[in-house]
Write a protein that holds these residues in place. Structure first.
Motif: not given
Length: 306
Positions: A145-149
């Motif tokens: 999720l952090r990678h995606a954001v």
């Protein structure tokens, strides 16, 4: 252990605090987990009600205004129902955003086929440039999720599931991980099917790769695992529509003689609600079924007597 979706709201709350560009768009589903965050960030947590086309359109509009939208609902309502909006509002307009789904292929059998989306990744494959993350553990979900954001203005799909492996792996949002090495073929386990694949291949002389980022497909990682042999046998085990990544594997090995077997959720609709574990067995994704199917494909077969 908490589920991937349990982890979603707390992670997003921290990201909303950390980054003023981040916004969350909901379509009623999941709103209770965001009650406190809505009070803290009323201008960047938006619930549009049960209107999934608007959900995606509003997310793209926020991207157009310079924000980084994270759009969330069940996979069938996020990818399938508003697919035209994904194709046009994000794709055609070159807008970036993050789609985060729940429900996966059959996580809530009681909801019936309306709440199942085994074809979501295959559908997104018809569009250009999407990154697709399929975590297999809540810790991996948080990392991805952090990678995606943080992925600039890219379009990213994060597929959350209630099914999970017992332990997290050190995922990096790009490459396949080598979990086991062998010489009798390569098995690629995607996200939450890893534990079943490891149990199924116990004692087999095969390489097991773990994939949590399936688009872009790690072609170089697959080629390294295949090695310099004159031929390659590859089995893909995916928690969504069987065969979704066979074309990507074929492209990766275009100059190597090879065979590819795609295992996953079958096309036939199972019209009884049942339980998640019953759906897993019905689609042949339990360890026992996988062992027979993988072994039958990879292991040498006795030749018939003359």
């Amino acid at each position: 252990m908490d589920t991937m979706r349990d982890r979603f709201a707390p992670v997003m709350a921290r990201l909303l605090d950390e980054d003023p560009r981040v916004a969350v768009v909901l379509a009623e589903i999941g709103k209770d987990a965001f009650k406190e965050v809505m009070r803290t960030h009323p201008d960047r947590v938006i619930n549009v009600g049960i209107r999934e086309q608007l959900l995606v359109g509003a997310g793209a509009g926020l991207a157009l205004a310079g924000l980084r939208p994270v759009v969330h609902t069940f996979a069938s309502f996020l990818v399938e129902r508003p697919f035209e909006q994904i194709k046009l509002d994000f794709g055609h307009q070159d807008m970036g955003g993050v789609l985060v789904s729940a429900g996966a292929s059959f996580d809530w059998p009681e909801g019936g086929f309306t709440h199942m989306a085994p074809g979501d990744v295959a559908l997104l494959d018809t569009l250009d440039g999407w990154t697709v993350h399929v975590p297999g553990h809540p810790d991996e979900a948080e990392t991805l999720l952090r990678h995606a954001v943080a992925a600039g203005d890219d379009t990213v799909y994060v597929r959350l599931s209630t099914q999970a492996n017992a332990a997290p792996m050190p995922v990096d949002g790009a490459r396949f991980l080598t979990v086991r090495e062998g010489r009798g073929g390569v098995v690629v386990a995607v996200g939450p099917v890893l534990d079943q694949v490891l149990a199924a291949t116990e004692g087999m002389d095969v390489t097991v790769l773990y994939a949590t980022t399936v688009r872009p497909f790690d072609a170089e990682g697959l080629r390294r695992a295949v090695g310099g042999g004159v031929a390659a046998d590859v089995v893909l085990v995916e928690p969504y529509l069987a065969g979704t990544s066979t074309a990507a594997a074929n492209d990766a090995l275009v100059d190597v003689p090879h065979r590819v077997l795609g295992l996953g959720v079958g096309r036939a609709e199972l019209r009884r609600y049942g339980r998640v574990d019953e759906h897993v067995r019905a689609h042949g994704l339990d360890a026992g079924s996988l062992r027979g199917r993988i072994g039958g494909f990879l292991l040498p077969q006795p030749r018939p007597l003359p």
